[in-house]
Design a protein around this motif. Structure first.
Motif, mmCIF file in Angstrom:
data_model
loop_
_atom_site.group_PDB
_atom_site.id
_atom_site.type_symbol
_atom_site.label_atom_id
_atom_site.label_comp_id
_atom_site.label_asym_id
_atom_site.label_seq_id
_atom_site.Cartn_x
_atom_site.Cartn_y
_atom_site.Cartn_z
ATOM 1 N N THR A 1 0.770 -1.711 -5.221
ATOM 2 C CA THR A 1 0.040 -2.806 -5.853
ATOM 3 C C THR A 1 -0.794 -2.299 -7.028
ATOM 4 O OG1 THR A 1 -1.366 -4.691 -5.430
ATOM 5 C CG2 THR A 1 -1.876 -2.697 -4.196
ATOM 6 N N TRP A 2 -1.320 -1.072 -6.921
ATOM 7 C CA TRP A 2 -2.093 -0.495 -8.040
ATOM 8 C C TRP A 2 -1.169 -0.229 -9.225
ATOM 9 C CZ3 TRP A 2 -7.417 1.373 -7.304
ATOM 10 C CH2 TRP A 2 -7.983 1.859 -8.492
ATOM 11 N N TYR B 1 4.707 7.634 -6.625
ATOM 12 C CA TYR B 1 4.139 8.632 -7.548
ATOM 13 C C TYR B 1 2.641 8.774 -7.364
ATOM 14 C CZ TYR B 1 8.510 7.576 -9.955
ATOM 15 O OH TYR B 1 9.811 7.367 -10.258
ATOM 16 N N GLY B 2 2.138 8.635 -6.163
ATOM 17 C CA GLY B 2 0.706 8.780 -5.946
ATOM 18 C C GLY B 2 -0.071 7.473 -6.044
ATOM 19 N N PHE B 3 0.442 6.504 -6.831
ATOM 20 C CA PHE B 3 -0.195 5.188 -6.887
ATOM 21 C C PHE B 3 0.146 4.429 -5.608
ATOM 22 C CE2 PHE B 3 0.661 6.188 -11.354
ATOM 23 C CZ PHE B 3 -0.540 5.866 -11.958
ATOM 24 N N THR B 4 -0.676 3.438 -5.239
ATOM 25 C CA THR B 4 -0.154 2.492 -4.262
ATOM 26 C C THR B 4 0.691 1.506 -5.066
ATOM 27 O OG1 THR B 4 -2.035 1.017 -4.513
ATOM 28 C CG2 THR B 4 -2.192 2.670 -2.782
ATOM 29 N N ALA C 1 0.819 -1.222 0.000
ATOM 30 C CA ALA C 1 0.000 0.000 0.000
ATOM 31 C C ALA C 1 0.849 1.267 0.000
ATOM 32 C CB ALA C 1 -0.941 0.008 1.198
ATOM 33 N N GLY D 1 -2.198 -2.167 -12.421
ATOM 34 C CA GLY D 1 -2.869 -1.294 -13.384
ATOM 35 C C GLY D 1 -1.981 -0.821 -14.508
ATOM 36 N N ARG E 1 2.993 4.429 -1.129
ATOM 37 C CA ARG E 1 2.742 5.291 -2.282
ATOM 38 C C ARG E 1 3.970 5.429 -3.169
ATOM 39 N NH1 ARG E 1 -2.625 6.788 -3.174
ATOM 40 N NH2 ARG E 1 -3.662 6.988 -1.164
#
Lengths: 598, 103
Positions: B63-64, B58-61, B54, B68, B56
């Protein structure tokens, strides 16, 4: 153009809220599609052109066409809606939709093309020398095809109703059904190859350009993602200038939405917890919640990855490649083209969560599913009225392209099953090429009419739910069949049929059980699910048991009936696997035979 | 027909088919293995290391960002390597078999 706009604006003065730009872009898409259909009609002459586009489609064209066919309404609108609704867990859909092609590439694409059939039922009969098996395979093609057609029709109906407020749902279904049926019966596979390739590029344009403009105005992907705080963060770390509207009560909380194992995978256990009477029961269920959601995730992954490798209307396109190497190269390019596309729909979902949270209050096509169409109109309220309309028009055109191209691919594969497998092989094997061509056109019309009929009946069902059903059934039936037939010499027809039927039908049955309680409100079953959340998960996502079951049955029954292994299995395997340079390629359907008089 | 040939040439022998299939299958399984490891590992990491995943970036988590965005190029690399090797393997098998026929 301005005359057309004036006409559009004047034609529907009563129906307020029709944006001329949206109507214009949608109309252009339909006109180009029909125009290309007529243009290619003159070029498609032989049966080979109609069924497999003369087996001469180049890698670039075919990769664009397969991608255009694959990116359906569920991809274009549904993925964004699901990410907005369910957060992280929904990302598995676009990822597995795209990456499922790897299995197809590694195990199936090259050998299947080398076999040189027209349709998957051709392969089923040719590999096992069994006309009976062709019949079983035809039934499954039609079955999966219709399952996949219904959500496309639903997408058409709801999008048209969105563009023209007040228009009845069934009008959209009939209009789109008629346009595509006309196109397919005019040009067959060769005709739609061009149309689908064009529609891929249109869809990429329609999903990327609006989101770049929107992100430049309202803030970027990661900034909006940062606005959702994780379980560890106490305050959202959103950068300055990122606007966020208050979430309604129905929306999932930030920490559940952004993290894995959220509402999508825990729904069954959550329902059970809500109904639990004693604290001990509740605690026991809470302890199971996370392991069950892990199970749900894995089952979803298996269904999507294996299902992609087993969709008959996609597989049939590989026969349009000139050879096995081209089939492999095509698959790689499809993965790249589709992968690029799938990065974008989740961005709509993430920004939509910040800026259009009111969509959480409605369900399905009136709710988060329309975030792709709705988001660009926000710009109208931000001093960019014209830009908002134009971008919204572009995404509507993309949605049009999405369900038109997928439906045309489905129509070709189902018409081929009807005209080639049932008419040409079973009813009238001595039919002349002209008769076969005519049969294809009639089959397209028949399937088109049936699809429209079915489409008008599914207004209440969810697009992604229907698509998910088709994937799970394909994963448990066609994927094991193709994988095992290509790689295991010991397979017999009985083994293949048992595994395919058992896996496919059991997956279908268990999904149907969940439909009974969810859609038709069958109360007794709903109580049963509350008492047995694990069973509910296994029925909703059957791939985790159905795929291994199907493969196991194939092995066991084939071993038991080993005496019936086709006598020339070595030759068949050689044709499947030998490089073209060896000159063993013998098309299962010989073009000169089909062309007859030429 | 080629099957009726009483003394099978090298191309129509069981040994050739077995070599052809096992070479391709080994390559396919090796590539599939890389893919499956990633598919199995990501949910497991989410399950056992939720806080690590989880964080961060660059703003993403984390795993995202992996699922993604980065998953797509990862799969492209596997497929590119597979195609290169698969075609090279086929070419060498075809060449060896045709050379065998001439002798």
């Amino acid at each position: 153009m301005s005359a057309l706009l004036a006409f559009l604006a004047a034609a529907e003065p009563a129906a307020k809220g029709i944006d001329p730009w949206i109507a214009f872009f949608s109309l252009i898409t339909v006109v180009i599609t029909v125009g290309m259909g007529f243009w290619t009609a003159g070029k498609s002459k032989s049966a080979g052109d109609f069924f497999v586009a003369g087996r001469s489609v180049s890698v670039g064209w075919n990769a664009s066409a397969i991608s255009g066919e694959y990116l359906s309404a569920a991809s274009f609108m549904g993925v964004a809606g699901m990410v907005m609704l369910n957060g992280y867990d929904a990302l598995w859909y676009p990822v597995c939709y795209a990456c499922g092609y790897l299995f197809l590439l590694l195990f199936i694409a090259g050998p299947l093309r080398r076999f040189g059939a027209y349709t998957i039922p051709d392969f089923a009969e040719g590999r096992y020398d069994s006309p009976l098996f062709r019949k079983i395979a035809v039934c499954f093609v039609l079955f999966i095809g219709f399952f996949y057609t219904m959500p496309q029709m639903k997408g058409a109906g709801t999008t048209l109703a969105y563009i023209f407020p007040g228009l009845h749902y069934s009008v959209g279904v009939i209009v789109v059904g008629a346009v595509i049926t006309l196109n397919v019966s005019l040009g067959g596979m060769k005709g739609i190859t061009l149309v689908q390739a064009f529609q891929y590029w249109l869809k990429v344009f329609a999903i990327t350009v609006p989101i770049f403009v929107i992100a430049a105005i309202v803030g970027h992907y990661q900034s909006h993602l940062e606005a959702n705080k994780t379980a560890q963060e106490t305050v959202a770390a959103a950068p300055a200038g990122i606007e966020r509207k208050a979430l309604p009560a129905k929306a999932p909380k930030d920490e559940q939405w952004i993290a894995p194992f959220g509402s999508l995978t825990t729904k069954a256990v959550d329902t059970a917890i809500a109904a639990a009477k004693t604290p001990e029961e509740k605690a026991a269920l809470e302890a199971n919640k996370k392991p069950y959601s892990l199970l749900y995730t894995y089952s979803l992954i298996i269904a999507l990855v294996c299902g992609t490798a087993g969709l008959p209307h996609i597989l049939v396109r590989f026969y349009t490649n000139p050879d096995g190497v081209a089939a492999k190269r095509t698959t790689m390019w499809v993965m790249i083209l589709i992968g690029v596309f799938y990065v974008f729909p989740p961005i709509y979902g993430v920004i939509g969560r910040s800026l259009t949270p009111e969509l959480y209050n409605a369900v399905g096509s009136k709710g988060t599913d329309k975030v792709v169409l709705e988001l660009p109109t926000l710009l109208a309220g931000r001093d960019y009225p014209l830009l908002g309309s134009i971008l919204s028009g572009i995404t509507c055109a993309g949605a049009f392209a999405a369900f038109m191209s997928t439906f045309s691919g489905l129509l070709v594969s189902m018409s081929s099953a009807l005209a080639h497998d049932i008419y040409g092989r079973m009813l009238k094997p001595d039919a002349s090429p002209e008769q076969r061509l005519k049969a294809f056109k009639w089959a397209a019309v028949i399937i088109g009419v049936v699809s429209v009929g079915l489409g008008t009946q599914v207004e209440k069902l969810n697009i992604n739910y229907l698509v998910g059903q088709a994937f799970a059934i394909a994963a448990a039936s066609y994927f094991p069949l193709l994988f095992m037939s290509v790689w295991w010499r010991g397979m017999t027809m009985k083994g293949a049929a048992t595994g395919m039927l058992a896996g496919g039908l059991l997956a279908l049955g268990s999904i149907f059980l969940t439909t009974l309680s969810d859609v038709y409100g069958f109360a007794g079953l709903a109580d049963f699910w509350v008492a047995h959340p694990l069973l509910r998960i296994l029925c909703e996502q059957p791939a985790i048991w159905a795929v291994p079951l199907s493969i196991t049955l194939m092995i066991v029954v084939s071993k038991a009936t080993a005496a019936t292994i086709p006598a020339d299995v070595r030759m068949k395997m050689l044709v499947l696997h030998a490089p073209e340079a060896l000159g063993l390629k013998q098309e299962y359907i010989k073009e000169h035979e089909v062309l007859g008089g030429h | 027909m080629k099957e009726s040939n009483p003394t099978p040439d090298p191309i129509h022998s069981d040994a050739f088919l077995a070599r052809l299939m096992s070479g391709q299958l080994k390559l396919s399984i090796a590539c599939a293995f890389c893919f499956i490891v990633a598919l199995v590992a990501l949910p497991l990491l989410n399950y056992f290391q939720p806080e690590f995943m989880a964080q961060r970036i660059y703003g993403f988590t984390l795993t995202w960002l992996i699922l993604g965005v980065l998953f797509f190029p990862f799969v492209w690399i596997i497929s590119f390597v597979f195609i290169q090797r698969s075609i090279a393997l086929e070419d060498s098998e075809a060449k060896a078999a045709l050379d065998g026929l001439k002798k």
